[in-house]
Design an enzyme around this catalytic site. Structure first.
Site, PDB file in Angstrom:
ATOM      1  N   ARG A  55      -0.974  -7.334 -11.690  1.00 52.90           N
ATOM      2  CA  ARG A  55       0.409  -7.721 -11.472  1.00 52.90           C
ATOM      3  C   ARG A  55       0.675  -8.365 -10.126  1.00 52.90           C
ATOM      4  O   ARG A  55       1.225  -9.452 -10.042  1.00 52.90           O
ATOM      5  CB  ARG A  55       1.342  -6.505 -11.578  1.00 52.90           C
ATOM      6  CG  ARG A  55       1.933  -6.292 -12.919  1.00 52.90           C
ATOM      7  CD  ARG A  55       2.180  -4.825 -13.114  1.00 52.90           C
ATOM      8  NE  ARG A  55       0.908  -4.134 -13.027  1.00 52.90           N
ATOM      9  CZ  ARG A  55       0.097  -3.976 -14.059  1.00 52.90           C
ATOM     10  NH1 ARG A  55       0.438  -4.405 -15.221  1.00 52.90           N
ATOM     11  NH2 ARG A  55      -1.071  -3.381 -13.930  1.00 52.90           N
ATOM     12  N   THR A  56       0.316  -7.678  -9.055  1.00 52.44           N
ATOM     13  CA  THR A  56       0.768  -8.137  -7.745  1.00 52.44           C
ATOM     14  C   THR A  56       0.247  -9.545  -7.445  1.00 52.44           C
ATOM     15  O   THR A  56       0.994 -10.418  -7.017  1.00 52.44           O
ATOM     16  CB  THR A  56       0.344  -7.133  -6.663  1.00 52.44           C
ATOM     17  OG1 THR A  56       0.821  -5.845  -7.046  1.00 52.44           O
ATOM     18  CG2 THR A  56       0.931  -7.497  -5.317  1.00 52.44           C
ATOM     19  N   LYS A  84     -20.763 -10.836   2.482  1.00 50.03           N
ATOM     20  CA  LYS A  84     -21.837 -11.134   3.451  1.00 50.03           C
ATOM     21  C   LYS A  84     -21.649 -10.359   4.748  1.00 50.03           C
ATOM     22  O   LYS A  84     -22.401 -10.534   5.687  1.00 50.03           O
ATOM     23  CB  LYS A  84     -21.842 -12.629   3.768  1.00 50.03           C
ATOM     24  CG  LYS A  84     -22.083 -13.532   2.584  1.00 50.03           C
ATOM     25  CD  LYS A  84     -22.070 -14.991   3.054  1.00 50.03           C
ATOM     26  CE  LYS A  84     -22.084 -15.944   1.884  1.00 50.03           C
ATOM     27  NZ  LYS A  84     -21.786 -17.321   2.315  1.00 50.03           N
ATOM     28  N   ARG A 105      -4.265  -7.424  -0.016  1.00 50.47           N
ATOM     29  CA  ARG A 105      -4.384  -6.059  -0.545  1.00 50.47           C
ATOM     30  C   ARG A 105      -5.735  -5.530  -0.094  1.00 50.47           C
ATOM     31  O   ARG A 105      -6.757  -6.207  -0.237  1.00 50.47           O
ATOM     32  CB  ARG A 105      -4.305  -6.039  -2.065  1.00 50.47           C
ATOM     33  CG  ARG A 105      -4.691  -4.684  -2.631  1.00 50.47           C
ATOM     34  CD  ARG A 105      -4.449  -4.568  -4.100  1.00 50.47           C
ATOM     35  NE  ARG A 105      -3.039  -4.471  -4.396  1.00 50.47           N
ATOM     36  CZ  ARG A 105      -2.544  -4.158  -5.597  1.00 50.47           C
ATOM     37  NH1 ARG A 105      -3.358  -3.942  -6.608  1.00 50.47           N
ATOM     38  NH2 ARG A 105      -1.245  -4.069  -5.790  1.00 50.47           N
ATOM     39  N   HIS A 133       3.234  -0.152  -0.316  1.00 50.57           N
ATOM     40  CA  HIS A 133       3.218  -1.330  -1.195  1.00 50.57           C
ATOM     41  C   HIS A 133       4.658  -1.854  -1.192  1.00 50.57           C
ATOM     42  O   HIS A 133       5.413  -1.683  -2.153  1.00 50.57           O
ATOM     43  CB  HIS A 133       2.780  -0.889  -2.600  1.00 50.57           C
ATOM     44  CG  HIS A 133       2.473  -2.000  -3.541  1.00 50.57           C
ATOM     45  ND1 HIS A 133       2.814  -3.323  -3.318  1.00 50.57           N
ATOM     46  CD2 HIS A 133       1.842  -1.994  -4.756  1.00 50.57           C
ATOM     47  CE1 HIS A 133       2.401  -4.059  -4.342  1.00 50.57           C
ATOM     48  NE2 HIS A 133       1.818  -3.280  -5.219  1.00 50.57           N
TER      49      HIS A 133
END
Ligand code: NCD
Length: 306
Positions: A55-56, A84, A105, A133
């Site tokens: 969703r986000t 890496k 995120r 959030h």
């Protein structure tokens, strides 16, 4: 009120007037979300997702496209140079050259704030570990206001994983700016983080419970959450609280007729599928509301709406 170039890291950084302004801007975006616009034409949004998301990330991308902007980014660490060994600071210093605004995120608490310190372009927290959030909470508030016509005066229950669930932390901070009665319903092991409780309990009335039956008939808004299995240090502890709460048709017999049921999604077991067709369910409407809320935020941060 200044939103231009502002980072969105925690809802603790916002006043009630600012949050109301964001919600008003979101409602201005409703028709624009349907018609499309070129308000952010030429602007680039980068989405850096170091944790899974449906969703986000897609919601931010959809919001940006509907405003005429474009998007770049990665949805998994496997396909980025983080694999890496690149550190967050370097990643941010590189991506700021590619984008006008960045959504991050990350599994670590504090990572979004750190990312914002390294980037010269605005950073939006798309979820920082179990901490916060903020944009989910803004769309939750927008949904409550749209559905109920107000936030003040409501009785609202946040249910489930109040310890590891980040959306409820941001939502609790924001709701503490309104005149609401809050119920926190969780198993003891997953009770609301003490730091959040300390911060808000001076401002509003909060009651902690462990049974959904105790509050179901009292509340105007029931906000269910998923038990955050992936954040438990011990799998055995998850087994103890799994399935603690489930909203089904039987439970809803005792709910107020105009009670609305919210969930940030994804749900697993906490809302039975047959509840989707009841007059209470609003969790799929939240998804749409997420687009207009994020459109509003992007336009404000890019300085295209005063
Ligand atoms: C939430 C999250 O990622 O914190 N999902 C979302 O963004 N809508 C809730 C969850 O994962 O349970």
């Amino acid at each position: 009120m200044e939103f231009k170039e502002r980072d969105i890291i925690s809802l603790k950084d916002f006043s009630r007037a600012e949050i109301d302004y964001i919600l008003d801007t979101a409602s201005i975006m409703e028709p624009i979300a349907h018609s499309g616009s070129d308000l952010l034409s030429g602007k680039i949004l980068a989405t850096l997702f170091f944790e899974p998301s449906t969703r986000t990330r897609l919601s931010f991308e959809s919001a940006m496209h509907r405003l005429g902007g474009s998007t770049i980014g990665f949805g998994e660490v496997e396909s980025s140079s983080v694999k890496k060994g690149e550190n967050l600071a370097d990643t941010m210093r590189v991506v700021e050259c590619y984008a006008d605004i960045i959504v991050v995120r990350h599994p670590l608490e504090g990572a979004a704030r750190l990312a914002a310190e390294f980037a010269s372009v605005p950073v939006i927290n798309g979820g920082s570990g179990a901490e916060e959030h903020p944009t989910q909470a803004l769309l939750d508030l927008y949904t409550i206001k749209k559905e109920k016509g107000k936030i003040d005066g409501l009785k609202i229950a946040l249910v489930g994983d109040l310890r590891y669930g980040r959306t409820v932390h941001s939502l609790a901070y924001a709701l503490s700016l309104y005149e609401v009665n809050l119920f926190f319903v969780s198993p003891e092991m997953l009770c609301m983080r003490r730091e959040v409780l300390e911060d808000i309990k001076e401002k509003i009335c909060v009651i902690e419970k462990d049974k959904l039956d105790d509050i179901i008939g009292d509340v105007d808004v029931l906000y269910m959450t998923r038990i955050q299995k992936e954040r438990f240090p011990e799998v055995a502890d998850y087994a103890k609280v799994r399935g603690s709460y489930r909203v089904d048709l039987k439970l809803l017999e005792n709910a107020r007729e105009n009670m609305i049921l919210l969930h940030p999604l994804p749900r697993v077991e906490e809302i039975a599928p047959e509840v989707d067709d009841t007059i209470h369910a609003r969790y799929f409407q939240q998804v749409w509301n997420g687009i207009v809320t994020r459109m509003g935020l992007l336009a404000l941060i890019m300085g295209k709406i005063e």
